[in-house]
Design a protein around this motif. Sequence first.
Motif, short mmCIF file in Angstrom:
data_model
loop_
_atom_site.label_atom_id
_atom_site.label_comp_id
_atom_site.label_asym_id
_atom_site.label_seq_id
_atom_site.Cartn_x
_atom_site.Cartn_y
_atom_site.Cartn_z
N GLU A 1 3.20 -3.06 12.91
CA GLU A 1 3.00 -1.62 12.81
C GLU A 1 3.52 -0.98 14.09
OE1 GLU A 1 -1.68 -1.54 14.15
OE2 GLU A 1 -1.19 -1.52 12.04
N LYS B 1 5.17 5.52 8.27
CA LYS B 1 4.06 6.43 8.59
C LYS B 1 3.24 5.84 9.74
CE LYS B 1 3.54 8.36 3.97
NZ LYS B 1 2.67 8.44 2.76
N ASP C 1 4.47 4.05 3.63
CA ASP C 1 3.28 3.32 4.05
C ASP C 1 3.59 1.85 4.28
OD1 ASP C 1 1.13 5.45 3.59
OD2 ASP C 1 2.20 5.42 1.68
N THR C 2 4.54 1.32 3.49
CA THR C 2 4.91 -0.09 3.56
C THR C 2 6.42 -0.21 3.56
OG1 THR C 2 2.94 -0.67 2.28
CG2 THR C 2 4.64 -2.37 2.48
N GLN D 1 2.92 5.31 -6.84
CA GLN D 1 3.60 4.85 -5.64
C GLN D 1 5.09 5.13 -5.72
OE1 GLN D 1 1.53 0.84 -5.89
NE2 GLN D 1 1.85 0.99 -3.67
N ASN E 1 0.16 4.94 10.20
CA ASN E 1 -0.68 3.78 9.92
C ASN E 1 0.00 2.80 8.97
OD1 ASN E 1 -2.91 4.53 11.55
ND2 ASN E 1 -3.41 6.09 10.02
N GLY E 2 1.30 2.94 8.83
CA GLY E 2 2.05 2.09 7.91
C GLY E 2 2.27 0.68 8.45
N LYS F 1 0.85 -1.19 0.00
CA LYS F 1 0.00 0.00 0.00
C LYS F 1 0.88 1.24 0.00
CE LYS F 1 -3.77 -2.48 1.08
NZ LYS F 1 -3.85 -3.60 0.25
N GLY F 2 0.50 2.25 -0.76
CA GLY F 2 1.18 3.53 -0.73
C GLY F 2 2.65 3.45 -1.11
#
Length: 177
Positions: A171, A99, A73-74, A30, A101-102, A7-8
């Motif tokens: 996380e 991040k 993000d990942t 991305q 919420n990464g 993601k991201g």
Amino acid sequence: MAKNHLKGDVLDIGCGSTSEDIIRLLNSEQKYVGIDLNLNADQEKRLSKIHQNYEFYSLNLECENIPTNDKFDTILMLAFIEHLKDPSNMLKQCYNLLKENGKQIITTPTPFGNKVHSLLSIFGLTCKSAVEHHVHIYSYKTIKDLLQDFGFSIRQYKTFELGANQIICAEKRTRGE
């Protein structure tokens, strides 16, 4: 196994020969940064030429710093962490680069998988040098404890390939965890 977690913006630590496979799964918006100890100057240049929007670095993350202030993000570490004598420097940097919420995605052999791999390498059925380069083999408890020491919580855990490997989705820990 990591496909569903991409993601991201992506930081791929230990990207090696799999960077092309990961890049194929990304969309053009991305950001991608690939880091590997064994990228020589020619590989770095070739990858940068083919994938002009992405960055590639050859770094020893046991002692060198990732040359970016970007947040991701990942963060991927696929078949990588078991090769490090001391992952402390890298995990500190991952915590700061992830991040809020990464997700940090790690794949690594299980103790069972490492034994099977070692046995099969004796008969030439798997790569002997790959087993010889494994420095630490992590059980669920040891990887969980290591990640907790650096501020991470495991959110998903699963074994695959008949229990020979494991994937960890971690996380940043929230306060009070």
